[in-house]
Write a protein that holds these residues in place. Sequence first.
Motif, short mmCIF file in Angstrom:
data_model
loop_
_atom_site.label_atom_id
_atom_site.label_comp_id
_atom_site.label_asym_id
_atom_site.label_seq_id
_atom_site.Cartn_x
_atom_site.Cartn_y
_atom_site.Cartn_z
N PHE A 346 0.83 -1.20 0.00
CA PHE A 346 0.00 0.00 0.00
C PHE A 346 0.87 1.26 0.00
CE2 PHE A 346 -3.05 -3.08 1.91
CZ PHE A 346 -4.07 -2.94 0.98
N GLU A 347 1.95 1.24 0.78
CA GLU A 347 2.85 2.39 0.82
C GLU A 347 3.52 2.60 -0.54
OE1 GLU A 347 5.02 5.42 3.24
OE2 GLU A 347 3.03 4.53 3.09
N ASP A 348 4.01 1.53 -1.12
CA ASP A 348 4.74 1.64 -2.39
C ASP A 348 3.84 2.13 -3.52
OD1 ASP A 348 6.95 0.68 -1.06
OD2 ASP A 348 6.73 -1.38 -1.80
N ASN A 349 2.56 1.80 -3.46
CA ASN A 349 1.63 2.14 -4.55
C ASN A 349 0.76 3.35 -4.25
OD1 ASN A 349 1.71 -0.21 -6.75
ND2 ASN A 349 2.03 -1.12 -4.73
N SER A 350 1.10 4.08 -3.23
CA SER A 350 0.34 5.27 -2.88
C SER A 350 0.71 6.44 -3.79
CB SER A 350 0.61 5.67 -1.42
OG SER A 350 1.88 6.26 -1.30
N PRO A 351 -0.11 7.48 -3.86
CA PRO A 351 0.18 8.63 -4.73
C PRO A 351 1.13 9.64 -4.09
CG PRO A 351 -1.94 8.94 -3.67
CD PRO A 351 -1.45 7.57 -3.24
N LEU A 352 1.76 9.30 -2.97
CA LEU A 352 2.67 10.22 -2.30
C LEU A 352 3.90 10.50 -3.16
CD1 LEU A 352 2.75 8.78 1.35
CD2 LEU A 352 1.04 10.28 0.29
N MET A 353 4.51 11.66 -2.92
CA MET A 353 5.80 11.94 -3.55
C MET A 353 6.80 10.88 -3.10
SD MET A 353 6.00 16.07 -3.03
CE MET A 353 4.62 17.13 -3.51
N PRO A 354 7.69 10.44 -3.99
CA PRO A 354 8.63 9.37 -3.63
C PRO A 354 9.41 9.64 -2.35
CG PRO A 354 8.71 9.80 -5.98
CD PRO A 354 7.83 10.86 -5.39
N GLU A 355 9.83 10.89 -2.15
CA GLU A 355 10.63 11.20 -0.96
C GLU A 355 9.82 11.16 0.33
OE1 GLU A 355 9.66 15.27 -2.95
OE2 GLU A 355 9.99 13.17 -3.52
N HIS A 356 8.49 11.10 0.21
CA HIS A 356 7.64 11.06 1.40
C HIS A 356 7.17 9.65 1.75
CE1 HIS A 356 6.52 15.52 0.44
NE2 HIS A 356 7.71 15.40 1.02
N LYS A 357 7.57 8.67 0.95
CA LYS A 357 7.17 7.29 1.21
C LYS A 357 8.19 6.60 2.11
CE LYS A 357 4.81 6.54 -3.23
NZ LYS A 357 4.73 5.67 -4.44
N LYS A 358 7.69 5.72 2.95
CA LYS A 358 8.58 4.92 3.77
C LYS A 358 9.11 3.74 2.96
CE LYS A 358 6.61 5.79 8.37
NZ LYS A 358 5.79 5.21 9.46
N LYS A 359 10.40 3.54 3.04
CA LYS A 359 10.99 2.40 2.33
C LYS A 359 10.74 1.09 3.07
CE LYS A 359 14.69 4.92 -0.04
NZ LYS A 359 14.19 6.26 0.28
N ASN A 360 10.48 1.22 4.37
CA ASN A 360 10.25 0.02 5.17
C ASN A 360 9.20 0.31 6.22
OD1 ASN A 360 10.49 -2.50 6.33
ND2 ASN A 360 12.22 -1.92 7.62
N VAL A 361 7.97 -0.10 5.95
CA VAL A 361 6.88 0.07 6.93
C VAL A 361 7.04 -1.04 7.96
CG1 VAL A 361 4.39 0.15 7.29
CG2 VAL A 361 5.38 1.04 5.16
N VAL A 362 7.41 -0.66 9.17
CA VAL A 362 7.83 -1.63 10.18
C VAL A 362 6.69 -2.02 11.12
CG1 VAL A 362 9.42 -2.06 12.09
CG2 VAL A 362 10.15 -0.69 10.14
N GLY A 363 6.53 -3.31 11.30
CA GLY A 363 5.78 -3.86 12.42
C GLY A 363 4.38 -3.35 12.64
#
Length: 678
Positions: A346-363
């Motif tokens: 869900f994070e990777d495919n969101s419409p957020l700017m790339p720099e605002h996405k988490k590379k690792n959504v933890v736990g």
Amino acid sequence: MKLLKISSVLITLAISAICSAQITKKVEVKMTEKDSFDYVVEQFADIKVLRYQIPGWENLTLKEQRLVYYLTQAGTSGRDIMWDQNYKYNLKIRKALENIYKNYKGDKTSEDWKNFEIYLKRVWFSNGIHHHYSSDKIKPGFSAAYFDGLMKATKTALSPTIAAIIFNDIDAKKVNLDESKGLLEGSAINFYGKGISLKETEDFYAKKKSPDPKKPYSYGLNSKLVRNAKGQLVEKVWKSGGMYGAAIDKVIFWLEKAKIVAENKKQADALGLLISYYKTGSLKTWDDYNIAWVHATEGNIDYINGFVEVYNDPLGYRGSYEGIVQIKDFDMSAKMEVVSKNAQWFEDNSPLMPEHKKKNVVGVSYKTVIVAGESGDASPSTPIGVNLPNADWIRAEHGSKSVSLSNIIDSYAKAAGKGKLEEFANDEEEIVLAKKYGEIGGKMHTALHEVVGHASGQINPGVGTPKESLKSYASTLEEGRADLVGLYYLYNPKLQELGLVDDWKKLGMESYNNYIRNGLMMQLVRLELGANIEESHMRNRQWVSAWVFEKGKNDNVIEKITRDGKTYFNITDYEKLHDLFGQLLREVQRIKSEGDFNAGKALVENYGVKVDQKLHAEVLARNKQFAPAAYSGFVNPVLVPKLDKKGRIISIEVQQPKTFAEQMLKYSKTFGFLPSEN
């Protein structure tokens, strides 16, 4: 973070009994409410008081039941804290009102007495004299002269100055978010000493530096800011031996008992840190506790306890006291775990700017739970979902826990009135979709809001926490951001690919219909005509809905229709609305990530505060036919231990209070640990 109940959504969940594989010893419990359970206790003013069951209680082991009992006792032991936090005179006023209620021998058939009873119940429900949702001072339906007569008849002591506050316009707003009136000067909340300004507060906390700037302490979370004798600003910390110490010592007493019967070492270690936090007031220990609590995911029992949500602080520093005790709902939790496991997608495919996405959504841990007891900020008015902890850096490094309160949602659904959907839906297609997909749509939006929404996105390096950068707008922007994540993915085939829904498009259509209908119309029943929107969740639902409505006008994405003198909203293009939700999500995340206060303020003030007065009057008129209670809340089941001759618990029975007054008076008697003024 809390997800508050949205009254227009009819949610019905099948609550599963706790599986027998978890049982090591059964305890006989009389569950008299099983056969024909009465969900509604009573209704008064704009409030309906409900009951909830604890399905599967009889299948817990005695040790598990004892843990639940000790945790609920701990939570309720801090009840007075919430009352005093809400307003400095609340405990004095409550004591006076309850003394009158218990001892008055005069005419109890008069309208004045009936209005007195309603006023007291409203004060009980709100944990003070300000409305739990609007935060306006509750207006009595009787005169000051009548109240004076009641006090004399019952020999009730209350200073004339405080008695007058019940009727006058002093401290009229618990939480004021109108900057023109002064965020602190206009708020009655008991978090700041008299005369302390916004600038003084900001300067005070600007000087506080955490040892590691990347792991900022939650400064101000557990204290009241006051002036000392020298005129200097100091914090009165809420801890054992400090402010609220008498109640906190009782909380500690029960938490220590809970630690002894913890299900596992991680759970016991987390409880130990919570106890240490209450003893010391250390914000470092609070962070350590939250990290340990996030990682304590095994076991059937969990809890929330502490100074948690900051919605009641106009500056977003101080946490209101609350407690929720939870039993795992195994069947529903297994289904919702699918969302949690796919959080990174869900994070990777969101419409957020790339720099605002988490590379690792933890736990991200998501469970559907059965509530066994609530207190403080969570009672009588309760959320339907919670995602904690609130510290962004802990969420980023260690993850979070998200829960959906299934038996609370179940009670809401079974106590809900009929006919509102038919009145406010635009056409038969909307009604059919709502009846078929409203339940699963509400469940999925809660899951996506809590699990994916609050866990998504990241703040740019060097940008302060949202309460520092976005200030009084931080809460509503965060709740709207989480809503938008949910809305963006509710209309997405991924939900069907994961086996969570049978028709993603129809579910998305229903969810969009419901959100726009509620955000632009139905939630207005909670406001008095002429009022602005103050509460953070109501604001976010309106600014999200109003923004996409305006931005979609050129393409007629959402039609505003008038038919037979009534207003309806009709979505003509769900694909374009989906894109608009994505655009707004991208912008709100940018605002949070960059700390863009001016843009955040403009979004909320331009779309989320002012109400269309003509439409508001119409909605109120249309809603009258339903004898509405705009707000619902709960009495708590009572856990009654049976002891052997040595004082050991041998069984615990679940009982239901007969009346709202019965429980409130019992709480004041049993858990009234604070003096009337702190």
